[in-house]
Design a protein around this motif. Structure first.
Motif, short mmCIF file in Angstrom:
data_model
loop_
_atom_site.label_atom_id
_atom_site.label_comp_id
_atom_site.label_asym_id
_atom_site.label_seq_id
_atom_site.Cartn_x
_atom_site.Cartn_y
_atom_site.Cartn_z
N GLY A 168 0.67 -1.28 -0.06
CA GLY A 168 0.02 -0.02 -0.10
C GLY A 168 0.85 1.28 0.19
N GLU A 169 1.97 1.02 -0.15
CA GLU A 169 2.93 2.43 -0.10
C GLU A 169 2.79 3.40 -1.20
N ARG A 170 2.27 3.08 -2.35
CA ARG A 170 1.73 4.08 -3.13
C ARG A 170 0.37 4.48 -2.79
N ARG A 171 -0.45 3.89 -2.41
CA ARG A 171 -1.86 4.22 -2.24
C ARG A 171 -2.15 4.90 -1.26
N LEU A 172 -1.37 4.78 0.25
CA LEU A 172 -1.51 5.61 1.47
C LEU A 172 -1.66 7.13 1.11
N PRO A 173 -0.52 7.77 0.62
CA PRO A 173 -0.66 9.06 0.44
C PRO A 173 -1.85 9.61 -0.34
N ILE A 174 -2.57 8.92 -1.34
CA ILE A 174 -3.57 9.17 -2.04
C ILE A 174 -4.71 9.18 -1.21
N TYR A 175 -4.90 7.90 -0.06
CA TYR A 175 -6.13 8.06 0.72
C TYR A 175 -5.96 9.10 1.59
N PHE A 176 -4.73 9.57 2.22
CA PHE A 176 -4.54 10.72 2.98
C PHE A 176 -4.61 12.14 2.30
N ASN A 177 -4.82 12.06 1.22
CA ASN A 177 -4.62 13.48 0.37
C ASN A 177 -5.89 14.25 0.99
N ASP A 178 -6.81 13.79 1.57
CA ASP A 178 -8.05 14.52 1.96
C ASP A 178 -7.69 14.86 3.46
N PRO A 179 -7.72 16.18 3.99
CA PRO A 179 -7.06 16.61 5.00
C PRO A 179 -8.30 16.37 6.29
N ALA A 180 -9.55 16.20 6.00
CA ALA A 180 -10.63 15.78 6.82
C ALA A 180 -10.32 14.37 7.07
N ARG A 181 -9.95 13.68 6.22
CA ARG A 181 -9.72 12.13 6.39
C ARG A 181 -8.49 12.00 7.41
N GLY A 182 -7.41 12.87 7.38
CA GLY A 182 -6.53 12.71 8.14
C GLY A 182 -6.74 13.04 9.67
N GLN A 183 -7.41 14.07 9.84
CA GLN A 183 -8.14 14.72 11.14
C GLN A 183 -9.02 13.48 11.70
#
Length: 236
Positions: A168-183
């Motif tokens: 998932g190394e290449r996909r995690l940055p895409i998943y966390f591209n949304d700031p709300a998802r990170g919060q």
């Protein structure tokens, strides 16, 4: 060329150059010429790929790609080499990761040491700093989850789960591209950490299950989201 580099590059090259209908790849001689290495090096590397069920060497016929039979380690190698994974395999991997990490949360409640808790606190602090700077949490998310697996004190368990994060190394940055998802993810990490500190195995499992459901739903939605979404997933 280093052995590890040749392994990943050869896997990617075979995937790109294999016959789309038969799966046949270039010969040992052609591969040796392309990578400017000896046929012996190619033969040794092919033996590793064959053990990983990426290729099959057929006597008097040639080398054939067999990625549909590839091992989990092979899938991780493909991901690291930039070879796109099948979208269904991505979802199945996320599903399997969820099963393992829910159990890890339960075990960590009874086995985690002070050192594990200290590392988790450091990861959570780093997450807060990145969120404050408007940055993603791909690395911190990986570190948090793998530290919980490490807290089971089962090294084999940790090695297995580490493979999921290589994939998932290449996909995690895409998943966390949304700031709300990170919060939201960080807030859930804090809840899981609190359950671990309190040694509440049932609560930790429930929180981890709910937390990973978000990622599972995200990838499932992409797979079901039509041709454009699937293409985006394959590029990830």
């Amino acid at each position: 060329m280093k052995e590890k580099d040749l392994l990943a590059e050869l896997a990617a090259y075979l995937y790109a150059c294999s016959n789309s209908e038969t799966g046949r790849t270039p010969s040992e001689r052609e591969l040796a010429e392309h990578f400017s290495v000896s046929r012996g090096q190619i033969r040794e590397t092919l033996a590793i790929l064959e053990a990983m069920r990426i290729v099959e060497r057929r006597a008097k016929s040639g080398i054939y790609l067999t990625t549909h039979q590839a091992s989990v380690e092979a899938m991780a190698l493909f991901a690291k080499a930039g070879v796109p994974l099948d979208p269904i395999q991505i979802y199945e991997t996320v599903e399997l990761r969820k099963i393992h990490e829910i159990k890890a949360a339960e075990l960590a409640c009874s086995r985690a040491t002070d050192e594990n808790f200290e590392r988790l606190r450091g990861i959570l602090a780093a997450s807060e700093a990145r969120l404050a700077a408007g940055e993603g949490l791909a690395r911190q998310d990986r570190d948090f989850h793998l530290e919980i697996v490490r807290a089971t004190q089962n090294s084999v368990f940790h090695k297995i789960c580490s493979i999921y994060y290589v994939m998932g190394e290449r996909r995690l940055p895409i998943y966390f591209n949304d700031p709300a998802r990170g919060q939201r993810s960080h807030a859930e990490h804090l809840q899981i950490f609190d359950a671990l500190v309190r040694r509440d195995g049932n609560l930790a499992q429930a929180l981890m299950s709910a937390h990973l459901q978000g990622a599972e739903s995200y990838w499932k939605g992409l797979i079901a989201g039509g041709e454009e979404a699937t293409k985006a997933l394959e590029k990830a």
